[in-house]
Design an enzyme around this catalytic site. Structure first.
Site, short mmCIF file in Angstrom:
data_model
loop_
_atom_site.label_atom_id
_atom_site.label_comp_id
_atom_site.label_asym_id
_atom_site.label_seq_id
_atom_site.Cartn_x
_atom_site.Cartn_y
_atom_site.Cartn_z
N CYS A 113 0.83 -1.20 0.00
CA CYS A 113 0.00 0.00 0.00
C CYS A 113 0.87 1.27 0.00
O CYS A 113 1.59 1.52 -0.95
CB CYS A 113 -0.96 -0.05 1.18
SG CYS A 113 -2.30 1.15 1.15
N HIS A 114 0.83 2.05 1.07
CA HIS A 114 1.64 3.26 1.19
C HIS A 114 3.01 2.99 1.81
O HIS A 114 3.82 3.90 1.95
CB HIS A 114 0.91 4.32 2.04
CG HIS A 114 -0.27 4.93 1.36
ND1 HIS A 114 -1.47 4.28 1.22
CD2 HIS A 114 -0.44 6.15 0.77
CE1 HIS A 114 -2.34 5.06 0.59
NE2 HIS A 114 -1.73 6.20 0.30
#
Length: 187
Positions: A113-114
């Site tokens: 994800c991030h």
């Protein structure tokens, strides 16, 4: 998923408040079931608080305070996402240095994800093929990475995925990368 032999493999999970809960708990469960020993490493004392898609989630105990953590005490690193967690970690020199030590040593790193925001700060994104949450595409390209929109990508010692929906592909790929790195490591 068949039981993999990660018995005794020590995995650091670097997080602070605001990690996407499922991106920590599901990969951790898979690693633990494969025999790894996982520990939450954080700049915070006591507990870290997860984010559960749209609201605060569970508190999880911190096993090792970042100030006392050493990459050489671990075999692999997991960098969960969420927006708040990696955005905070990438501003902390000790967190960036901790992640960089794994990448510099060629130890396996899994990020979802991030999570790649922290990888950008280490300088290790340059020349790598990886994926992330789509909003990081420009950040990663600006850091010299080849960003692709795929559920899971392996580039040398780094495995990345885009989002929670990719966890069914991310977990077995992460375990295989960690197993291969363990097999290749000198005794």
């Amino acid at each position: 998923m068949p039981t993999e032999n990660l018995n005794g493999l020590k995995v650091a999970i670097l997080v602070t408040d605001g990690f996407e809960q499922v991106e920590l708990t599901e990969p951790r469960k898979a690693l633990d079931q494969a025999g790894a020993r996982t520990q939450i490493v954080s700049p915070k004392d006591g507990q870290v608080r997860g984010w559960k898609f749209t609201d605060w989630g569970e508190n999880l105990p911190v096993d090792v305070k970042l100030d006392g953590a050493k990459a050489e005490d671990f075999d692999a690193l997991l960098l969960p996402g969420g927006v708040m967690n990696p955005d905070e970690l990438r501003t902390l020199p000790k967190a960036v240095a901790f992640a960089k030590a794994f990448l510099d040593a060629g130890k396996p790193v899994a990020s979802i994800c991030h999570g790649p925001w922290t990888i950008i700060e280490t300088g290790a994104a340059r020349g790598r093929r990886l994926t992330s949450w789509p909003s990081l595409k420009t950040d990663l390209r600006n850091a010299g990475a080849d960003w692709v929109d795929q559920e899971v990508v392996v580039d040398r010692n780094l495995v990345t995925s885009r989002k929670p929906d990719d966890i069914p592909a991310f977990n077995p790929t992460m375990i295989e990368l960690f197993r291969e790195a363990r097999s290749a490591a000198p005794p």
